[in-house]
Design an enzyme around this catalytic site. Structure first.
Site, PDB file in Angstrom:
ATOM      1  N   HIS A   1      -9.662   1.448   4.877  1.00  0.00           N
ATOM      2  CA  HIS A   1      -8.392   1.626   5.598  1.00  0.00           C
ATOM      3  C   HIS A   1      -8.599   2.612   6.752  1.00  0.00           C
ATOM      4  CE1 HIS A   1      -4.270   2.668   6.540  1.00  0.00           C
ATOM      5  NE2 HIS A   1      -3.909   1.575   5.908  1.00  0.00           N
TER       6      HIS A   1
ATOM      7  N   ASN B   1       0.873  -1.178   0.000  1.00  0.00           N
ATOM      8  CA  ASN B   1       0.000   0.000   0.000  1.00  0.00           C
ATOM      9  C   ASN B   1       0.911   1.230   0.000  1.00  0.00           C
ATOM     10  OD1 ASN B   1      -1.779   2.060   0.556  1.00  0.00           O
ATOM     11  ND2 ASN B   1      -2.311   1.352   2.618  1.00  0.00           N
ATOM     12  N   TRP B   2       1.051   1.828  -1.171  1.00  0.00           N
ATOM     13  CA  TRP B   2       1.999   2.946  -1.304  1.00  0.00           C
ATOM     14  C   TRP B   2       1.465   4.231  -0.681  1.00  0.00           C
ATOM     15  CZ3 TRP B   2       4.267   2.532  -7.007  1.00  0.00           C
ATOM     16  CH2 TRP B   2       4.845   1.263  -7.164  1.00  0.00           C
ATOM     17  N   LYS B   3       0.196   4.234  -0.326  1.00  0.00           N
ATOM     18  CA  LYS B   3      -0.458   5.404   0.286  1.00  0.00           C
ATOM     19  C   LYS B   3      -0.265   6.643  -0.600  1.00  0.00           C
ATOM     20  CE  LYS B   3      -0.073   3.223   4.758  1.00  0.00           C
ATOM     21  NZ  LYS B   3      -0.091   3.356   6.196  1.00  0.00           N
TER      22      LYS B   3
ATOM     23  N   GLY C   1       2.729  -1.105   4.396  1.00  0.00           N
ATOM     24  CA  GLY C   1       2.682   0.313   4.069  1.00  0.00           C
ATOM     25  C   GLY C   1       4.074   0.871   3.834  1.00  0.00           C
ATOM     26  N   GLY C   2       4.651   1.462   4.877  1.00  0.00           N
ATOM     27  CA  GLY C   2       5.954   2.128   4.777  1.00  0.00           C
ATOM     28  C   GLY C   2       7.030   1.321   4.061  1.00  0.00           C
TER      29      GLY C   2
ATOM     30  N   GLU D   1      -5.572  -4.814  10.708  1.00  0.00           N
ATOM     31  CA  GLU D   1      -4.563  -3.777  10.889  1.00  0.00           C
ATOM     32  C   GLU D   1      -4.865  -2.988  12.159  1.00  0.00           C
ATOM     33  OE1 GLU D   1      -2.529  -2.631   6.959  1.00  0.00           O
ATOM     34  OE2 GLU D   1      -4.307  -1.398   7.147  1.00  0.00           O
TER      35      GLU D   1
ATOM     36  N   SER E   1       3.211  -2.032  10.489  1.00  0.00           N
ATOM     37  CA  SER E   1       4.660  -2.041  10.724  1.00  0.00           C
ATOM     38  C   SER E   1       5.342  -3.355  10.342  1.00  0.00           C
ATOM     39  CB  SER E   1       4.974  -1.681  12.187  1.00  0.00           C
ATOM     40  OG  SER E   1       4.545  -0.360  12.459  1.00  0.00           O
TER      41      SER E   1
ATOM     42  N   GLU F   1      -6.854   4.929   7.889  1.00  0.00           N
ATOM     43  CA  GLU F   1      -6.525   6.335   7.603  1.00  0.00           C
ATOM     44  C   GLU F   1      -7.700   7.020   6.913  1.00  0.00           C
ATOM     45  OE1 GLU F   1      -2.871   5.473   5.568  1.00  0.00           O
ATOM     46  OE2 GLU F   1      -1.908   5.031   7.489  1.00  0.00           O
TER      47      GLU F   1
ATOM     48  N   GLY G   1       2.295   2.309  10.916  1.00  0.00           N
ATOM     49  CA  GLY G   1       3.272   3.389  10.793  1.00  0.00           C
ATOM     50  C   GLY G   1       3.988   3.739  12.087  1.00  0.00           C
TER      51      GLY G   1
HETATM   52  P1  PGA Z   1       2.615   0.371   7.764  1.00  0.00           P
HETATM   53  O1  PGA Z   1       1.155   0.561   7.111  1.00  0.00           O
HETATM   54  O2  PGA Z   1       3.193  -0.887   7.188  1.00  0.00           O
HETATM   55  O3  PGA Z   1       3.374   1.606   7.352  1.00  0.00           O
HETATM   56  O4  PGA Z   1       2.422   0.273   9.238  1.00  0.00           O
HETATM   57  C1  PGA Z   1       0.303  -0.519   6.877  1.00  0.00           C
HETATM   58  C2  PGA Z   1      -0.976  -0.023   6.264  1.00  0.00           C
HETATM   59  O5  PGA Z   1      -1.433   1.051   6.637  1.00  0.00           O
HETATM   60  O6  PGA Z   1      -1.557  -0.687   5.386  1.00  0.00           O
END
Ligand code: PGA
Length: 257
Positions: free
Chosen positions: A97, A9-11, A236-237, A169, A215, A99, A175
Protein backbone atom coordinates in the site's frame (compact mmCIF):
# COMPACT_ATOMS: atom_id res chain seq x y z
CA UNK A 1 -19.29 -9.37 -16.30
CA UNK A 2 -17.70 -11.34 -13.48
CA UNK A 3 -18.30 -11.04 -9.75
CA UNK A 4 -16.66 -7.99 -8.26
CA UNK A 5 -14.47 -7.89 -5.14
CA UNK A 6 -15.16 -5.08 -2.69
CA UNK A 7 -12.43 -4.78 -0.08
CA UNK A 8 -12.63 -2.52 2.94
CA UNK A 9 -9.25 -1.29 4.15
CA UNK A 10 -9.94 -0.01 7.65
CA UNK A 11 -6.35 1.26 7.97
CA UNK A 12 -5.31 2.29 11.52
CA UNK A 13 -8.88 2.82 12.69
CA UNK A 14 -11.31 1.02 15.01
CA UNK A 15 -10.45 -0.51 18.37
CA UNK A 16 -11.66 -3.92 19.46
CA UNK A 17 -15.23 -2.98 20.38
CA UNK A 18 -15.65 -0.60 17.45
CA UNK A 19 -14.45 -3.29 15.07
CA UNK A 20 -16.95 -5.76 16.46
CA UNK A 21 -19.75 -3.24 15.95
CA UNK A 22 -18.59 -2.16 12.50
CA UNK A 23 -18.32 -5.74 11.24
CA UNK A 24 -21.75 -6.50 12.74
CA UNK A 25 -23.33 -3.46 11.09
CA UNK A 26 -21.82 -4.37 7.71
CA UNK A 27 -22.97 -7.97 8.07
CA UNK A 28 -26.53 -6.89 8.89
CA UNK A 29 -26.61 -4.26 6.14
CA UNK A 30 -25.31 -6.36 3.30
CA UNK A 31 -27.75 -9.24 3.49
CA UNK A 32 -27.36 -12.73 2.03
CA UNK A 33 -28.31 -11.82 -1.55
CA UNK A 34 -25.39 -9.44 -1.87
CA UNK A 35 -22.67 -11.86 -0.78
CA UNK A 36 -23.66 -14.00 -3.72
CA UNK A 37 -23.47 -11.11 -6.17
CA UNK A 38 -20.11 -9.73 -5.08
CA UNK A 39 -17.25 -10.82 -2.84
CA UNK A 40 -16.97 -8.71 0.27
CA UNK A 41 -13.67 -8.52 2.12
CA UNK A 42 -12.91 -6.78 5.40
CA UNK A 43 -9.33 -5.81 6.29
CA UNK A 44 -9.33 -4.56 9.88
CA UNK A 45 -6.18 -3.79 11.88
CA UNK A 46 -4.28 -6.85 13.19
CA UNK A 47 -5.67 -6.37 16.70
CA UNK A 48 -9.23 -6.79 15.44
CA UNK A 49 -8.78 -9.71 13.04
CA UNK A 50 -9.91 -12.21 15.68
CA UNK A 51 -13.11 -10.44 16.68
CA UNK A 52 -14.06 -9.57 13.10
CA UNK A 53 -13.52 -13.21 12.13
CA UNK A 54 -15.89 -14.23 14.91
CA UNK A 55 -18.58 -11.77 13.79
CA UNK A 56 -18.46 -12.76 10.10
CA UNK A 57 -18.00 -16.52 10.66
CA UNK A 58 -20.19 -18.52 8.30
CA UNK A 59 -21.52 -15.44 6.48
CA UNK A 60 -19.48 -15.56 3.28
CA UNK A 61 -17.76 -12.26 4.07
CA UNK A 62 -14.01 -12.71 3.79
CA UNK A 63 -11.19 -11.62 6.06
CA UNK A 64 -7.93 -9.98 5.08
CA UNK A 65 -4.96 -8.26 6.71
CA UNK A 66 -3.35 -4.96 5.78
CA UNK A 67 0.24 -6.18 5.77
CA UNK A 68 2.56 -9.05 6.72
CA UNK A 69 6.26 -9.55 7.34
CA UNK A 70 8.26 -11.74 4.97
CA UNK A 71 10.13 -13.86 7.54
CA UNK A 72 8.55 -17.06 8.91
CA UNK A 73 9.09 -16.38 12.63
CA UNK A 74 11.72 -15.27 15.11
CA UNK A 75 13.21 -12.08 16.49
CA UNK A 76 11.27 -9.46 14.53
CA UNK A 77 9.66 -7.44 17.28
CA UNK A 78 6.33 -5.99 16.32
CA UNK A 79 5.94 -7.89 13.07
CA UNK A 80 3.21 -10.33 11.99
CA UNK A 81 3.91 -13.42 9.87
CA UNK A 82 1.95 -15.03 7.05
CA UNK A 83 1.32 -18.15 9.16
CA UNK A 84 -0.16 -16.00 11.95
CA UNK A 85 -2.56 -14.43 9.45
CA UNK A 86 -3.46 -17.82 8.06
CA UNK A 87 -4.08 -19.24 11.53
CA UNK A 88 -6.52 -16.43 12.40
CA UNK A 89 -8.54 -17.04 9.23
CA UNK A 90 -7.25 -14.50 6.72
CA UNK A 91 -7.73 -15.30 3.06
CA UNK A 92 -6.26 -12.09 1.63
CA UNK A 93 -3.49 -9.66 2.52
CA UNK A 94 -2.93 -6.14 1.21
CA UNK A 95 0.67 -5.70 0.12
CA UNK A 96 2.61 -2.60 -0.92
CA UNK A 97 0.00 0.00 0.00
CA UNK A 98 1.30 3.47 -0.84
CA UNK A 99 0.97 4.57 2.80
CA UNK A 100 3.38 1.78 3.78
CA UNK A 101 5.71 2.69 0.92
CA UNK A 102 5.66 6.32 2.11
CA UNK A 103 5.59 6.15 5.92
CA UNK A 104 7.26 2.76 6.55
CA UNK A 105 9.76 3.01 3.68
CA UNK A 106 8.64 -0.20 2.03
CA UNK A 107 10.50 -0.65 -1.22
CA UNK A 108 9.89 -2.82 -4.29
CA UNK A 109 12.22 -5.54 -3.01
CA UNK A 110 10.30 -5.84 0.27
CA UNK A 111 7.00 -5.85 -1.61
CA UNK A 112 8.30 -8.73 -3.76
CA UNK A 113 9.41 -10.70 -0.67
CA UNK A 114 6.01 -10.15 0.94
CA UNK A 115 4.19 -11.34 -2.19
CA UNK A 116 6.23 -14.55 -2.19
CA UNK A 117 5.62 -15.17 1.50
CA UNK A 118 1.88 -14.61 1.16
CA UNK A 119 1.68 -17.04 -1.77
CA UNK A 120 3.73 -19.64 0.11
CA UNK A 121 1.09 -19.59 2.86
CA UNK A 122 -1.84 -19.56 0.42
CA UNK A 123 -2.84 -16.02 1.23
CA UNK A 124 -4.08 -14.00 -1.75
CA UNK A 125 -2.05 -10.81 -2.08
CA UNK A 126 -3.76 -7.60 -3.10
CA UNK A 127 -0.81 -5.84 -4.69
CA UNK A 128 -1.22 -2.06 -4.55
CA UNK A 129 0.34 0.06 -7.27
CA UNK A 130 -0.13 3.64 -8.37
CA UNK A 131 1.60 6.85 -9.25
CA UNK A 132 2.03 10.09 -7.30
CA UNK A 133 0.59 13.43 -8.37
CA UNK A 134 3.98 14.54 -9.74
CA UNK A 135 4.38 11.30 -11.68
CA UNK A 136 0.95 11.80 -13.28
CA UNK A 137 1.75 15.41 -14.13
CA UNK A 138 5.09 14.39 -15.61
CA UNK A 139 3.26 11.74 -17.66
CA UNK A 140 5.47 8.93 -16.41
CA UNK A 141 2.63 7.10 -14.61
CA UNK A 142 2.60 4.06 -16.90
CA UNK A 143 6.33 3.52 -16.45
CA UNK A 144 5.98 3.84 -12.67
CA UNK A 145 3.18 1.28 -12.47
CA UNK A 146 4.98 -1.04 -14.90
CA UNK A 147 8.09 -1.00 -12.66
CA UNK A 148 6.05 -1.57 -9.51
CA UNK A 149 4.27 -4.59 -11.01
CA UNK A 150 7.34 -6.05 -12.72
CA UNK A 151 9.42 -5.96 -9.54
CA UNK A 152 6.60 -7.06 -7.22
CA UNK A 153 5.89 -10.12 -9.37
CA UNK A 154 9.51 -11.05 -10.02
CA UNK A 155 9.83 -14.82 -9.62
CA UNK A 156 6.07 -15.40 -9.24
CA UNK A 157 5.06 -18.50 -11.22
CA UNK A 158 2.20 -18.63 -13.72
CA UNK A 159 0.38 -21.07 -11.43
CA UNK A 160 0.42 -18.55 -8.62
CA UNK A 161 -0.97 -15.74 -10.74
CA UNK A 162 -4.54 -16.94 -10.25
CA UNK A 163 -4.18 -15.95 -6.58
CA UNK A 164 -2.96 -12.40 -7.20
CA UNK A 165 -5.21 -9.35 -7.18
CA UNK A 166 -3.90 -5.97 -8.33
CA UNK A 167 -5.26 -2.72 -6.92
CA UNK A 168 -4.59 0.41 -8.94
CA UNK A 169 -4.54 3.21 -6.40
CA UNK A 170 -3.25 6.53 -7.69
CA UNK A 171 -1.63 8.15 -4.66
CA UNK A 172 -3.21 11.52 -5.48
CA UNK A 173 -6.68 9.95 -5.21
CA UNK A 174 -6.23 8.25 -1.83
CA UNK A 175 -8.09 9.99 0.96
CA UNK A 176 -8.36 13.20 -1.06
CA UNK A 177 -11.94 13.00 -2.27
CA UNK A 178 -10.54 13.28 -5.78
CA UNK A 179 -11.08 9.99 -7.59
CA UNK A 180 -9.57 9.13 -10.96
CA UNK A 181 -11.89 9.57 -13.94
CA UNK A 182 -13.35 6.49 -15.67
CA UNK A 183 -11.11 7.28 -18.64
CA UNK A 184 -7.98 7.37 -16.47
CA UNK A 185 -9.04 4.18 -14.70
CA UNK A 186 -9.89 2.15 -17.80
CA UNK A 187 -6.73 3.30 -19.54
CA UNK A 188 -4.53 2.29 -16.59
CA UNK A 189 -6.35 -1.01 -16.02
CA UNK A 190 -5.92 -1.79 -19.72
CA UNK A 191 -2.23 -0.94 -19.41
CA UNK A 192 -1.86 -3.19 -16.37
CA UNK A 193 -3.37 -5.98 -18.47
CA UNK A 194 -0.70 -5.34 -21.13
CA UNK A 195 2.06 -5.53 -18.50
CA UNK A 196 0.68 -8.86 -17.22
CA UNK A 197 0.43 -10.17 -20.78
CA UNK A 198 4.07 -9.23 -21.39
CA UNK A 199 5.18 -10.88 -18.13
CA UNK A 200 2.93 -13.96 -18.46
CA UNK A 201 0.39 -14.42 -21.26
CA UNK A 202 -2.92 -13.14 -22.61
CA UNK A 203 -5.02 -15.63 -20.65
CA UNK A 204 -3.46 -14.63 -17.31
CA UNK A 205 -3.91 -10.96 -18.29
CA UNK A 206 -7.62 -11.55 -18.98
CA UNK A 207 -8.17 -13.47 -15.77
CA UNK A 208 -6.38 -11.21 -13.29
CA UNK A 209 -8.63 -9.17 -11.00
CA UNK A 210 -7.85 -5.45 -11.09
CA UNK A 211 -9.45 -3.27 -8.40
CA UNK A 212 -9.57 0.50 -8.33
CA UNK A 213 -8.86 2.37 -5.09
CA UNK A 214 -8.82 6.06 -4.24
CA UNK A 215 -11.75 8.01 -2.79
CA UNK A 216 -14.37 5.45 -3.78
CA UNK A 217 -17.71 6.34 -2.18
CA UNK A 218 -21.43 5.66 -2.56
CA UNK A 219 -21.78 8.49 -5.08
CA UNK A 220 -18.99 7.64 -7.51
CA UNK A 221 -18.95 3.84 -7.22
CA UNK A 222 -21.65 3.18 -9.83
CA UNK A 223 -19.67 4.93 -12.54
CA UNK A 224 -16.44 3.25 -11.40
CA UNK A 225 -17.98 -0.25 -11.34
CA UNK A 226 -19.34 0.23 -14.83
CA UNK A 227 -15.94 1.30 -16.12
CA UNK A 228 -14.21 -1.12 -18.45
CA UNK A 229 -11.82 -3.57 -16.78
CA UNK A 230 -12.78 -2.66 -13.19
CA UNK A 231 -13.21 -5.83 -11.12
CA UNK A 232 -14.01 -4.14 -7.84
CA UNK A 233 -12.71 -1.60 -5.36
CA UNK A 234 -10.31 -1.19 -2.49
CA UNK A 235 -12.18 1.21 -0.24
CA UNK A 236 -10.50 3.16 2.56
CA UNK A 237 -12.34 6.01 4.29
CA UNK A 238 -15.81 4.89 3.19
CA UNK A 239 -15.22 1.33 4.46
CA UNK A 240 -15.51 2.36 8.11
CA UNK A 241 -18.90 3.99 7.53
CA UNK A 242 -21.13 0.92 7.42
CA UNK A 243 -24.10 2.46 5.60
CA UNK A 244 -21.83 3.78 2.85
CA UNK A 245 -19.82 0.58 2.54
CA UNK A 246 -23.06 -1.40 2.28
CA UNK A 247 -24.28 0.89 -0.53
CA UNK A 248 -20.99 0.36 -2.39
CA UNK A 249 -21.34 -3.42 -2.01
CA UNK A 250 -24.93 -3.29 -3.28
CA UNK A 251 -23.88 -1.26 -6.30
CA UNK A 252 -21.14 -3.78 -7.09
CA UNK A 253 -23.79 -6.50 -7.07
CA UNK A 254 -25.95 -4.51 -9.51
CA UNK A 255 -23.00 -3.89 -11.83
CA UNK A 256 -22.80 -7.59 -12.75
CA UNK A 257 -26.45 -7.82 -13.83
P1 PGA B 1 -9.57 5.97 0.35
O1 PGA B 1 -8.37 4.91 0.54
O2 PGA B 1 -10.77 5.20 -0.12
O3 PGA B 1 -9.76 6.58 1.72
O4 PGA B 1 -9.11 6.97 -0.66
C1 PGA B 1 -8.18 3.85 -0.34
C2 PGA B 1 -6.99 3.04 0.11
O5 PGA B 1 -6.03 3.63 0.59
O6 PGA B 1 -6.99 1.80 0.00
Amino acid sequence: MRKKLIAGNWKMNTGYKESEKLAGDILKGIGKENYKRSDILLCPPFTSLGIVKKVIEGSGIKLGAQNLYYENDGAYTGEISASMLKSIGCEYVIIGHSERRKFLHENDRMVNQKIHKALEYKLKPILCVGESKEEREDEIFEGVVDNQITSALSGVSIDNMQNIVIAYEPVWAIGTGLHATPKQISSMHGFIGEVIERLYNAEIADDIMILYGGSVNDENCKEIFNTKRVDGALVGGASIKPEIFVKIAEEAGRAIE
